[in-house]
Design a protein around this motif. Structure first.
Motif, PDB file in Angstrom:
ATOM      1  N   LEU A  59       5.998   9.643  -0.044  1.00 15.75           N
ATOM      2  CA  LEU A  59       5.125   8.474  -0.062  1.00 15.75           C
ATOM      3  C   LEU A  59       5.644   7.441   0.926  1.00 15.75           C
ATOM      4  O   LEU A  59       6.835   7.121   0.916  1.00 15.75           O
ATOM      5  CB  LEU A  59       5.100   7.865  -1.472  1.00 15.75           C
ATOM      6  CG  LEU A  59       4.944   8.860  -2.628  1.00 15.75           C
ATOM      7  CD1 LEU A  59       5.077   8.137  -3.963  1.00 15.75           C
ATOM      8  CD2 LEU A  59       3.607   9.580  -2.534  1.00 15.75           C
ATOM      9  N   ILE A  60       4.769   6.930   1.753  1.00 19.32           N
ATOM     10  CA  ILE A  60       5.144   5.859   2.682  1.00 19.32           C
ATOM     11  C   ILE A  60       4.660   4.541   2.091  1.00 19.32           C
ATOM     12  O   ILE A  60       3.458   4.333   1.895  1.00 19.32           O
ATOM     13  CB  ILE A  60       4.539   6.069   4.076  1.00 19.32           C
ATOM     14  CG1 ILE A  60       4.992   7.400   4.667  1.00 19.32           C
ATOM     15  CG2 ILE A  60       4.943   4.920   5.008  1.00 19.32           C
ATOM     16  CD1 ILE A  60       4.352   7.720   6.016  1.00 19.32           C
ATOM     17  N   LEU A  61       5.599   3.683   1.791  1.00 19.62           N
ATOM     18  CA  LEU A  61       5.285   2.335   1.325  1.00 19.62           C
ATOM     19  C   LEU A  61       5.072   1.461   2.560  1.00 19.62           C
ATOM     20  O   LEU A  61       5.940   1.402   3.431  1.00 19.62           O
ATOM     21  CB  LEU A  61       6.449   1.801   0.493  1.00 19.62           C
ATOM     22  CG  LEU A  61       6.347   0.386  -0.043  1.00 19.62           C
ATOM     23  CD1 LEU A  61       5.262   0.268  -1.095  1.00 19.62           C
ATOM     24  CD2 LEU A  61       7.697  -0.056  -0.612  1.00 19.62           C
ATOM     25  N   PHE A  62       3.916   0.795   2.635  1.00 17.05           N
ATOM     26  CA  PHE A  62       3.639   0.023   3.839  1.00 17.05           C
ATOM     27  C   PHE A  62       2.851  -1.236   3.505  1.00 17.05           C
ATOM     28  O   PHE A  62       2.335  -1.403   2.395  1.00 17.05           O
ATOM     29  CB  PHE A  62       2.902   0.868   4.880  1.00 17.05           C
ATOM     30  CG  PHE A  62       1.476   1.224   4.533  1.00 17.05           C
ATOM     31  CD1 PHE A  62       0.407   0.499   5.059  1.00 17.05           C
ATOM     32  CD2 PHE A  62       1.178   2.301   3.694  1.00 17.05           C
ATOM     33  CE1 PHE A  62      -0.915   0.834   4.757  1.00 17.05           C
ATOM     34  CE2 PHE A  62      -0.130   2.638   3.394  1.00 17.05           C
ATOM     35  CZ  PHE A  62      -1.177   1.907   3.921  1.00 17.05           C
TER      36      PHE A  62
ATOM     37  N   GLY B 216      -1.794   3.904  12.348  1.00 20.40           N
ATOM     38  CA  GLY B 216      -1.772   2.559  12.908  1.00 20.40           C
ATOM     39  C   GLY B 216      -2.362   1.478  12.022  1.00 20.40           C
ATOM     40  O   GLY B 216      -2.610   0.360  12.488  1.00 20.40           O
ATOM     41  N   ILE B 217      -2.579   1.758  10.727  1.00 17.64           N
ATOM     42  CA  ILE B 217      -3.230   0.752   9.866  1.00 17.64           C
ATOM     43  C   ILE B 217      -2.245  -0.164   9.161  1.00 17.64           C
ATOM     44  O   ILE B 217      -2.657  -1.083   8.448  1.00 17.64           O
ATOM     45  CB  ILE B 217      -4.133   1.429   8.806  1.00 17.64           C
ATOM     46  CG1 ILE B 217      -3.282   2.285   7.854  1.00 17.64           C
ATOM     47  CG2 ILE B 217      -5.214   2.247   9.472  1.00 17.64           C
ATOM     48  CD1 ILE B 217      -4.070   2.809   6.667  1.00 17.64           C
ATOM     49  N   GLY B 218      -0.935   0.060   9.332  1.00 20.68           N
ATOM     50  CA  GLY B 218       0.024  -0.787   8.635  1.00 20.68           C
ATOM     51  C   GLY B 218       1.424  -0.608   9.167  1.00 20.68           C
ATOM     52  O   GLY B 218       1.686   0.219  10.047  1.00 20.68           O
ATOM     53  N   GLU B 219       2.338  -1.411   8.611  1.00 15.79           N
ATOM     54  CA  GLU B 219       3.742  -1.384   8.994  1.00 15.79           C
ATOM     55  C   GLU B 219       4.547  -0.669   7.899  1.00 15.79           C
ATOM     56  O   GLU B 219       4.534  -1.089   6.740  1.00 15.79           O
ATOM     57  CB  GLU B 219       4.270  -2.808   9.165  1.00 15.79           C
ATOM     58  CG  GLU B 219       3.633  -3.565  10.309  1.00 15.79           C
ATOM     59  CD  GLU B 219       4.040  -3.011  11.654  1.00 15.79           C
ATOM     60  OE1 GLU B 219       5.100  -2.348  11.739  1.00 15.79           O
ATOM     61  OE2 GLU B 219       3.296  -3.228  12.629  1.00 15.79           O
TER      62      GLU B 219
ATOM     63  N   LEU C 207       9.260   1.842   3.974  1.00 20.83           N
ATOM     64  CA  LEU C 207      10.184   2.799   3.374  1.00 20.83           C
ATOM     65  C   LEU C 207       9.414   4.083   3.066  1.00 20.83           C
ATOM     66  O   LEU C 207       8.193   4.055   2.863  1.00 20.83           O
ATOM     67  CB  LEU C 207      10.743   2.224   2.067  1.00 20.83           C
ATOM     68  CG  LEU C 207      12.161   2.598   1.640  1.00 20.83           C
ATOM     69  CD1 LEU C 207      13.182   2.134   2.688  1.00 20.83           C
ATOM     70  CD2 LEU C 207      12.484   1.933   0.295  1.00 20.83           C
ATOM     71  N   VAL C 208      10.139   5.197   3.037  1.00 23.57           N
ATOM     72  CA  VAL C 208       9.598   6.454   2.529  1.00 23.57           C
ATOM     73  C   VAL C 208      10.251   6.703   1.173  1.00 23.57           C
ATOM     74  O   VAL C 208      11.453   6.454   1.002  1.00 23.57           O
ATOM     75  CB  VAL C 208       9.882   7.623   3.483  1.00 23.57           C
ATOM     76  CG1 VAL C 208       9.373   8.943   2.905  1.00 23.57           C
ATOM     77  CG2 VAL C 208       9.257   7.365   4.858  1.00 23.57           C
ATOM     78  N   VAL C 209       9.479   7.174   0.212  1.00 24.27           N
ATOM     79  CA  VAL C 209      10.008   7.464  -1.123  1.00 24.27           C
ATOM     80  C   VAL C 209       9.631   8.894  -1.492  1.00 24.27           C
ATOM     81  O   VAL C 209       8.465   9.291  -1.378  1.00 24.27           O
ATOM     82  CB  VAL C 209       9.461   6.486  -2.182  1.00 24.27           C
ATOM     83  CG1 VAL C 209      10.008   6.844  -3.569  1.00 24.27           C
ATOM     84  CG2 VAL C 209       9.831   5.045  -1.832  1.00 24.27           C
ATOM     85  N   ARG C 210      10.613   9.661  -1.906  1.00 21.64           N
ATOM     86  CA  ARG C 210      10.390  11.030  -2.381  1.00 21.64           C
ATOM     87  C   ARG C 210      10.323  10.998  -3.907  1.00 21.64           C
ATOM     88  O   ARG C 210      11.201  10.414  -4.561  1.00 21.64           O
ATOM     89  CB  ARG C 210      11.542  11.930  -1.913  1.00 21.64           C
ATOM     90  CG  ARG C 210      11.468  13.384  -2.382  1.00 21.64           C
ATOM     91  CD  ARG C 210      12.648  14.174  -1.826  1.00 21.64           C
ATOM     92  NE  ARG C 210      13.917  13.634  -2.269  1.00 21.64           N
ATOM     93  CZ  ARG C 210      14.795  14.268  -3.052  1.00 21.64           C
ATOM     94  NH1 ARG C 210      14.542  15.487  -3.499  1.00 21.64           N
ATOM     95  NH2 ARG C 210      15.931  13.701  -3.394  1.00 21.64           N
TER      96      ARG C 210
ATOM     97  N   HIS D 209       0.843  -1.192   0.000  1.00 20.34           N
ATOM     98  CA  HIS D 209       0.000   0.000   0.000  1.00 20.34           C
ATOM     99  C   HIS D 209       0.882   1.247   0.000  1.00 20.34           C
ATOM    100  O   HIS D 209       2.068   1.190   0.338  1.00 20.34           O
ATOM    101  CB  HIS D 209      -0.917   0.012   1.224  1.00 20.34           C
ATOM    102  CG  HIS D 209      -1.677  -1.260   1.417  1.00 20.34           C
ATOM    103  ND1 HIS D 209      -2.714  -1.653   0.604  1.00 20.34           N
ATOM    104  CD2 HIS D 209      -1.522  -2.254   2.337  1.00 20.34           C
ATOM    105  CE1 HIS D 209      -3.183  -2.822   1.007  1.00 20.34           C
ATOM    106  NE2 HIS D 209      -2.477  -3.203   2.058  1.00 20.34           N
ATOM    107  N   LEU D 210       0.261   2.371  -0.368  1.00 17.76           N
ATOM    108  CA  LEU D 210       0.991   3.629  -0.464  1.00 17.76           C
ATOM    109  C   LEU D 210       0.194   4.731   0.217  1.00 17.76           C
ATOM    110  O   LEU D 210      -1.014   4.873  -0.013  1.00 17.76           O
ATOM    111  CB  LEU D 210       1.221   3.989  -1.941  1.00 17.76           C
ATOM    112  CG  LEU D 210       2.355   4.964  -2.240  1.00 17.76           C
ATOM    113  CD1 LEU D 210       3.693   4.358  -1.842  1.00 17.76           C
ATOM    114  CD2 LEU D 210       2.356   5.309  -3.734  1.00 17.76           C
ATOM    115  N   HIS D 211       0.862   5.470   1.078  1.00 20.87           N
ATOM    116  CA  HIS D 211       0.247   6.626   1.750  1.00 20.87           C
ATOM    117  C   HIS D 211       0.974   7.883   1.310  1.00 20.87           C
ATOM    118  O   HIS D 211       2.205   7.985   1.445  1.00 20.87           O
ATOM    119  CB  HIS D 211       0.350   6.480   3.268  1.00 20.87           C
ATOM    120  CG  HIS D 211      -0.074   7.713   4.020  1.00 20.87           C
ATOM    121  ND1 HIS D 211      -1.379   8.135   4.105  1.00 20.87           N
ATOM    122  CD2 HIS D 211       0.669   8.630   4.709  1.00 20.87           C
ATOM    123  CE1 HIS D 211      -1.446   9.249   4.818  1.00 20.87           C
ATOM    124  NE2 HIS D 211      -0.219   9.564   5.191  1.00 20.87           N
ATOM    125  N   VAL D 212       0.229   8.837   0.773  1.00 21.45           N
ATOM    126  CA  VAL D 212       0.805  10.130   0.415  1.00 21.45           C
ATOM    127  C   VAL D 212       0.789  11.008   1.664  1.00 21.45           C
ATOM    128  O   VAL D 212      -0.277  11.291   2.227  1.00 21.45           O
ATOM    129  CB  VAL D 212       0.004  10.796  -0.721  1.00 21.45           C
ATOM    130  CG1 VAL D 212       0.628  12.136  -1.092  1.00 21.45           C
ATOM    131  CG2 VAL D 212      -0.054   9.880  -1.949  1.00 21.45           C
TER     132      VAL D 212
END
Length: 334
Positions: free
Chosen positions: A242-245, A297-300, A303-306, A156-159
């Protein structure tokens, strides 16, 4: 010519698998350690970790090692698909051998896969660009396509939202300060930024960027030294973070996370974006908890990606290990 190379020429499956392994050597890895090994047999391509290349202090759990290997796995997968092969992937196939991460087999020809071809075209063009990105924001439809690429790989990806940026900047900056204050970390960093000539790995000063004001601090790969690149005139104002989780924090999930990382970076490259993975925020336990808080708290976090619009000037290529040092071709049985 030895018997092994003769057999390779006589077996198209071996040639196809070896070509995919060679493409994977462009994959990104923490400190450019390239911690993978490939074994090509008559009908399979096996991916293993190289424990000697693990960052035992920076990455004691092997999280970044497996993520890096997952990126190489995805590079090989899309290379096979783009070459017209259906691929079967068995992940973590042998519990008795924790170094064996995946086994790939081609199960027959497939129709032309245009999206896979687009990603393969991006493989040699992708660079980790640590320079500052410009003011132009990344369009929402592009961010959506990056998210779709990650979701397709089981992650998953979080912006990161504007209101979350201060927490990301503080956690990353404090993590960097804590690591630089640690002699064991500095020694590990020195080892991988001062590699022997011809090693084909590590982060040489020619690709390091001098410290400069940023929205989120970047790792200093040449503390006290002379990095070969300047950050440029920009300040990352248009960059997206972007947080890859994923849903779990174990080797199987890290492997999938690495595959998703590759899909994200290659898709970004195909879209014309510059990109740079940032692992500082997950290398220490307490910044990783802060990054997890950004996910509510929905995931682990893995990595962070710019990503963003980078400078026009080309980057020097990162060093790469010789295929013969990474790929073992085993002759088919008589």
């Amino acid at each position: 010519m030895d018997r092994s190379s003769t057999r390779t020429e006589q077996n198209p499956t071996v040639r196809v698998l070896e070509a995919a392994a060679r493409q994977s050597l462009h994959a990104p890895s923490v400190f450019n350690t390239q911690p993978w090994r490939w074994r090509v047999t008559a009908d399979a391509l096996e991916l293993r970790t190289d424990p000697d290349r693990q960052l035992t202090h920076t990455d004691p759990d092997g999280r970044l090692l497996v993520l890096s290997c997952g990126a190489a796995l995805h590079h090989a997968r899309v290379s096979l698909t783009a070459a017209g092969w259906t691929v079967d992937v068995e992940r973590l196939p042998d519990r008795a051998d924790p170094t064996l991460l995946a086994r790939l087999r081609t199960t027959g020809p497939t129709a032309l896969d245009v999206p896979a071809g687009r990603l393969v075209d991006a493989i040699p063009r992708r660079r980790t660009d640590r320079r500052a990105y410009g003011d132009r924001p990344v369009p929402e439809p592009v961010l959506a396509r990056l998210g779709d690429a990650v979701e397709a790989e089981g992650a998953h990806l979080h912006v990161v939202r504007p209101d979350q940026m201060p927490m990301l900047a503080v956690s990353t900056g404090r993590a960097a300060d804590a690591e630089l204050a640690d002699p064991a970390y500095r020694e590990e960093l020195r080892r991988w930024t001062n590699r022997p000539a011809g090693s084909g790995d590590g982060v040489p000063t020619a690709t390091a960027v001098r410290p400069a004001p940023r929205r989120v601090p970047l790792r200093d790969h040449a503390p006290g030294g002379a990095a070969g690149l300047t950050a440029g005139a920009d300040f990352d104002r248009g960059a997206a973070y972007l947080i890859l989780f994923g849903e779990r924090d174990d080797p199987a999930a890290w492997l999938r996370g690495g595959e998703a990382l590759s899909a994200l970076l290659l898709t970004a490259t195909a879209e014309g974006l510059a990109s740079a993975p940032l692992s500082d925020a997950i290398e220490l336990a307490w910044p990783r908890r802060m990054t997890r808080d950004l996910l509510a708290g929905i995931g682990e976090p893995y990595l962070v990606v710019r990503v963003g619009w980078g400078p026009d000037a080309d980057l020097p290529p990162a060093p790469r290990r010789a295929p013969a040092d990474v790929i073992e071709v085993v002759a088919p049985a008589e």
